[in-house]
Design a protein around this motif. Sequence first.
Motif, PDB file in Angstrom:
ATOM      1  N   ARG A 383      12.880   1.778   7.989  1.00 15.03           N
ATOM      2  CA  ARG A 383      12.016   2.634   8.854  1.00 15.03           C
ATOM      3  C   ARG A 383      10.575   2.455   8.714  1.00 15.03           C
ATOM      4  O   ARG A 383      10.012   2.098   7.723  1.00 15.03           O
ATOM      5  CB  ARG A 383      12.358   3.958   8.262  1.00 15.03           C
ATOM      6  N   ARG A 384       9.910   2.076   9.817  1.00 14.48           N
ATOM      7  CA  ARG A 384       8.439   1.959   9.882  1.00 14.48           C
ATOM      8  C   ARG A 384       7.896   3.342   9.691  1.00 14.48           C
ATOM      9  O   ARG A 384       8.172   4.014  10.187  1.00 14.48           O
ATOM     10  CB  ARG A 384       8.042   1.299  11.133  1.00 14.48           C
ATOM     11  N   LEU A 385       7.187   3.277   8.705  1.00 17.07           N
ATOM     12  CA  LEU A 385       6.179   4.584   8.182  1.00 17.07           C
ATOM     13  C   LEU A 385       5.050   4.827   9.019  1.00 17.07           C
ATOM     14  O   LEU A 385       4.148   3.697   9.392  1.00 17.07           O
ATOM     15  CB  LEU A 385       5.948   4.593   7.011  1.00 17.07           C
ATOM     16  N   ALA A 386       4.996   6.053   9.420  1.00 13.41           N
ATOM     17  CA  ALA A 386       3.487   6.393   9.920  1.00 13.41           C
ATOM     18  C   ALA A 386       2.913   7.079   8.771  1.00 13.41           C
ATOM     19  O   ALA A 386       3.346   7.598   7.841  1.00 13.41           O
ATOM     20  CB  ALA A 386       3.832   7.484  11.265  1.00 13.41           C
ATOM     21  N   GLY A 387       1.546   7.404   9.318  1.00 12.62           N
ATOM     22  CA  GLY A 387       0.663   7.965   8.356  1.00 12.62           C
ATOM     23  C   GLY A 387       0.356   6.885   7.044  1.00 12.62           C
ATOM     24  O   GLY A 387       0.664   5.721   7.340  1.00 12.62           O
ATOM     25  N   GLY A 388      -0.131   7.061   6.090  1.00 15.60           N
ATOM     26  CA  GLY A 388      -0.278   6.240   5.254  1.00 15.60           C
ATOM     27  C   GLY A 388      -0.730   7.385   3.692  1.00 15.60           C
ATOM     28  O   GLY A 388      -0.682   8.441   3.637  1.00 15.60           O
ATOM     29  N   PRO A 389      -1.112   6.294   2.614  1.00 16.71           N
ATOM     30  CA  PRO A 389      -1.358   7.171   1.401  1.00 16.71           C
ATOM     31  C   PRO A 389      -2.663   7.932   1.763  1.00 16.71           C
ATOM     32  O   PRO A 389      -3.644   7.424   1.927  1.00 16.71           O
ATOM     33  CB  PRO A 389      -1.736   6.073   0.434  1.00 16.71           C
ATOM     34  N   GLN A 390      -2.278   9.299   1.501  1.00 15.89           N
ATOM     35  CA  GLN A 390      -3.496  10.025   1.955  1.00 15.89           C
ATOM     36  C   GLN A 390      -3.944  11.093   0.753  1.00 15.89           C
ATOM     37  O   GLN A 390      -4.653  10.378  -0.177  1.00 15.89           O
ATOM     38  CB  GLN A 390      -3.222  11.056   3.098  1.00 15.89           C
ATOM     39  N   MET A 391      -3.611  12.153   0.414  1.00 12.10           N
ATOM     40  CA  MET A 391      -3.862  12.693  -0.734  1.00 12.10           C
ATOM     41  C   MET A 391      -3.137  12.049  -1.815  1.00 12.10           C
ATOM     42  O   MET A 391      -2.017  11.794  -1.795  1.00 12.10           O
ATOM     43  CB  MET A 391      -3.468  14.110  -0.681  1.00 12.10           C
ATOM     44  N   VAL A 392      -3.611  11.721  -2.944  1.00 15.31           N
ATOM     45  CA  VAL A 392      -3.139  11.007  -4.104  1.00 15.31           C
ATOM     46  C   VAL A 392      -3.325  11.818  -5.397  1.00 15.31           C
ATOM     47  O   VAL A 392      -4.318  12.515  -5.608  1.00 15.31           O
ATOM     48  CB  VAL A 392      -3.783   9.664  -4.344  1.00 15.31           C
ATOM     49  N   GLU A 393      -2.526  12.041  -6.198  1.00 10.99           N
ATOM     50  CA  GLU A 393      -2.385  12.911  -7.343  1.00 10.99           C
ATOM     51  C   GLU A 393      -1.648  11.987  -8.450  1.00 10.99           C
ATOM     52  O   GLU A 393      -0.656  11.169  -8.512  1.00 10.99           O
ATOM     53  CB  GLU A 393      -1.806  13.905  -7.453  1.00 10.99           C
ATOM     54  N   VAL A 394      -2.359  11.973  -9.606  1.00 15.22           N
ATOM     55  CA  VAL A 394      -2.207  11.285 -10.962  1.00 15.22           C
ATOM     56  C   VAL A 394      -1.675  12.017 -11.994  1.00 15.22           C
ATOM     57  O   VAL A 394      -2.131  13.344 -12.341  1.00 15.22           O
ATOM     58  CB  VAL A 394      -3.312  10.399 -11.360  1.00 15.22           C
ATOM     59  N   SER A 395      -0.628  11.888 -12.741  1.00 15.63           N
ATOM     60  CA  SER A 395       0.176  12.522 -14.073  1.00 15.63           C
ATOM     61  C   SER A 395      -1.164  12.515 -14.835  1.00 15.63           C
ATOM     62  O   SER A 395      -1.970  11.551 -15.033  1.00 15.63           O
ATOM     63  CB  SER A 395       1.214  11.992 -14.366  1.00 15.63           C
ATOM     64  N   ARG A 396      -1.137  13.486 -15.903  1.00 12.97           N
ATOM     65  CA  ARG A 396      -1.970  13.449 -16.995  1.00 12.97           C
ATOM     66  C   ARG A 396      -1.924  12.279 -17.821  1.00 12.97           C
ATOM     67  O   ARG A 396      -3.253  11.825 -18.318  1.00 12.97           O
ATOM     68  CB  ARG A 396      -1.784  14.788 -17.715  1.00 12.97           C
ATOM     69  N   ASP A 397      -1.092  11.745 -18.030  1.00 15.02           N
ATOM     70  CA  ASP A 397      -0.872  10.555 -18.906  1.00 15.02           C
ATOM     71  C   ASP A 397      -1.127   9.161 -18.029  1.00 15.02           C
ATOM     72  O   ASP A 397      -1.106   8.135 -18.766  1.00 15.02           O
ATOM     73  CB  ASP A 397       0.560  10.284 -19.458  1.00 15.02           C
ATOM     74  N   GLY A 398      -1.259   9.323 -16.839  1.00 16.07           N
ATOM     75  CA  GLY A 398      -1.709   8.266 -16.057  1.00 16.07           C
ATOM     76  C   GLY A 398      -0.686   6.965 -15.767  1.00 16.07           C
ATOM     77  O   GLY A 398      -1.030   6.015 -15.017  1.00 16.07           O
ATOM     78  N   ARG A 399       0.546   7.701 -16.044  1.00 22.55           N
ATOM     79  CA  ARG A 399       1.681   6.687 -15.805  1.00 22.55           C
ATOM     80  C   ARG A 399       2.411   6.765 -14.190  1.00 22.55           C
ATOM     81  O   ARG A 399       3.067   5.933 -13.944  1.00 22.55           O
ATOM     82  CB  ARG A 399       2.513   6.676 -16.647  1.00 22.55           C
ATOM     83  N   ARG A 400       1.996   7.896 -13.827  1.00 15.52           N
ATOM     84  CA  ARG A 400       2.985   8.406 -12.169  1.00 15.52           C
ATOM     85  C   ARG A 400       1.910   8.722 -11.382  1.00 15.52           C
ATOM     86  O   ARG A 400       0.820   9.459 -11.701  1.00 15.52           O
ATOM     87  CB  ARG A 400       3.834   9.464 -12.619  1.00 15.52           C
ATOM     88  N   VAL A 401       1.877   8.256 -10.065  1.00 13.16           N
ATOM     89  CA  VAL A 401       1.083   8.413  -9.051  1.00 13.16           C
ATOM     90  C   VAL A 401       1.836   8.958  -7.848  1.00 13.16           C
ATOM     91  O   VAL A 401       2.853   8.109  -7.293  1.00 13.16           O
ATOM     92  CB  VAL A 401       0.233   7.073  -8.832  1.00 13.16           C
ATOM     93  N   TYR A 402       1.376   9.922  -7.230  1.00 15.61           N
ATOM     94  CA  TYR A 402       2.106  10.707  -6.187  1.00 15.61           C
ATOM     95  C   TYR A 402       1.067  10.506  -4.737  1.00 15.61           C
ATOM     96  O   TYR A 402       0.049  10.819  -5.058  1.00 15.61           O
ATOM     97  CB  TYR A 402       2.502  12.206  -6.645  1.00 15.61           C
ATOM     98  N   VAL A 403       1.791  10.339  -3.683  1.00 20.92           N
ATOM     99  CA  VAL A 403       0.912  10.117  -2.472  1.00 20.92           C
ATOM    100  C   VAL A 403       1.828  10.953  -1.316  1.00 20.92           C
ATOM    101  O   VAL A 403       2.925  10.878  -1.284  1.00 20.92           O
ATOM    102  CB  VAL A 403       0.425   8.588  -2.268  1.00 20.92           C
ATOM    103  N   THR A 404       0.859  11.616  -0.626  1.00 24.16           N
ATOM    104  CA  THR A 404       1.459  12.307   0.590  1.00 24.16           C
ATOM    105  C   THR A 404       0.721  11.577   1.644  1.00 24.16           C
ATOM    106  O   THR A 404      -0.354  11.083   1.707  1.00 24.16           O
ATOM    107  CB  THR A 404       1.177  13.828   0.759  1.00 24.16           C
ATOM    108  N   ASN A 405       1.295  11.812   3.092  1.00 21.95           N
ATOM    109  CA  ASN A 405       0.972  10.915   4.242  1.00 21.95           C
ATOM    110  C   ASN A 405      -0.031  11.913   5.282  1.00 21.95           C
ATOM    111  O   ASN A 405      -0.385  11.122   6.414  1.00 21.95           O
ATOM    112  CB  ASN A 405       2.099  10.314   4.772  1.00 21.95           C
ATOM    113  N   SER A 406      -0.184  13.008   5.284  1.00 18.50           N
ATOM    114  CA  SER A 406      -0.854  13.697   6.581  1.00 18.50           C
ATOM    115  C   SER A 406      -2.338  13.961   6.152  1.00 18.50           C
ATOM    116  O   SER A 406      -2.523  14.454   4.932  1.00 18.50           O
ATOM    117  CB  SER A 406      -0.204  15.214   6.676  1.00 18.50           C
ATOM    118  N   LEU A 407      -3.319  13.618   6.889  1.00 19.47           N
ATOM    119  CA  LEU A 407      -4.527  14.223   6.732  1.00 19.47           C
ATOM    120  C   LEU A 407      -5.118  15.407   7.224  1.00 19.47           C
ATOM    121  O   LEU A 407      -5.221  16.487   6.399  1.00 19.47           O
ATOM    122  CB  LEU A 407      -5.571  13.203   7.562  1.00 19.47           C
TER     123      LEU A 407
END
Length: 474
Positions: A383-407
């Motif tokens: 699947r070719r993805l649309a959007g891109g890494p937009q909002m980014v959130e990092v866990s408190r311990d800095g080991r996990r990074v979450y990204v959503t794709n809508s601006l």
Amino acid sequence: MGETPHGTSDPTFYRSPSEAVAAPPEELAYVVAFDRSGERPDALATVDADPDSADYGHVVGWVEMPTLGDELHHFGWNACSSAFAHACHDITGLRRRYLLLPGLRSSNIHVLDTHPDPRRPALAKTISAEELAERAGYSRPHTLHCGPTGIYLSCLGGANGAEGPGGIALLDHDTFEVLRAWETDRGPQYLAYDAWWHLNQNTLVTSEWGTPGMIEDGLNPELLLANQYGHALHFWDLESGRHQQRVDLGEQHQMVLELRPAHDPEATWGFAGVVVSTEDLSASVWRWHRDGDRWAADKVITIPAEPADPELLPPALKPFGAVPPLVTDINLSVDDRFLYVSCWGTGELKQYDVSDPASPREVGSVRLGGIVGRAAHPADPERRLAGGPQMVEVSRDGRRVYVTNSLYGSWDDQFYPDGVGAWLAKLDTDPDAGGGLRVDERFFPRGEDFRGLRVHQVRLQGGDSSSDSYCFRR
């Protein structure tokens, strides 16, 4: 600032960044989802983030808003670790319990209670657009942070149809009533976007995007090329609400958006992301810092545009023959070591080592989506993805990074006219090994997982790297 005995407050309030880093990992992620057409209610989705759970990476809770056309955007907690700076509040009764969800289009603010079942929050209250306008003189609420005297809600527009000035509404921590406009003397500030602070410096910082009319229907090329979007930082006296200094980054540096101050409460620096330069379509990150008794800002990261076949570009970009990075979000790890930069246009998330904040060094990169690249997620390689890494959130311990794709709905449609879809990705990193990014193949809620709605921002159970400010170094 008085000492509060440890253990008398909410256990997810942390006196120092190091306490937050050492705390247990999040088990849930909250994601706002919106209906672009405004014909269905927006929603808050709860996603299981516990890798040992059978529901890992799946939506396990869903609550719809009571109104239509909100376009939920940025949201946040009613209280956080800044509670330790409260001078006149009994923080033993204050809890990180409620999520406040502003509607960027409707100006309504929905308050959801995550107790007693954090998987299934319940609507507790709706603050109407009329209350926000009448009591604070603002509309189009955008970003909120829990602070030492209340909840600070930045707003893009004025009341009663006025385009501006935008500014900050102050809300009560307990009742969520809109109290007043926070500013007492705004000086030259007119455009608004983000707001955050250095608590121990009694300094609040704001950035600039545009008025509602400048963003409502997408990026306006005439305004952009005339350098009419925001291009400055503002520094304020936090206690009095008085404007102290404007730092202009240069009119070509259009749209100064996300602010990420150092988490170290004694630090006097932070980062600001700039979406695009009208000189060459590059994006940039700037470091603000103390320079004697004044504030200054220097460009520390430049990300160039990428050449592209005009036939592959949306109409707005065809004349340029290039894809701008479009830095729409940045995030700083709680230990102040790593900065994450979302390039929504090219579909890249960059990781920088900022141990020396004046000289960032790129140490990681992942591509997902992108206007031209459409990079796939390893969980769905066809699947070719649309959007891109937009909002980014990092866990408190800095080991996990979450990204959503809508601006933002209209901007999604402008840059991804064939559809932006909806997806949430998680990436892993190892701070002990100096960084580097790896996509988690097990965690990829998308499409119908969000019932056809688009997703914009993530908040993590117990707090995350952009939800809290801290009062003590150790």
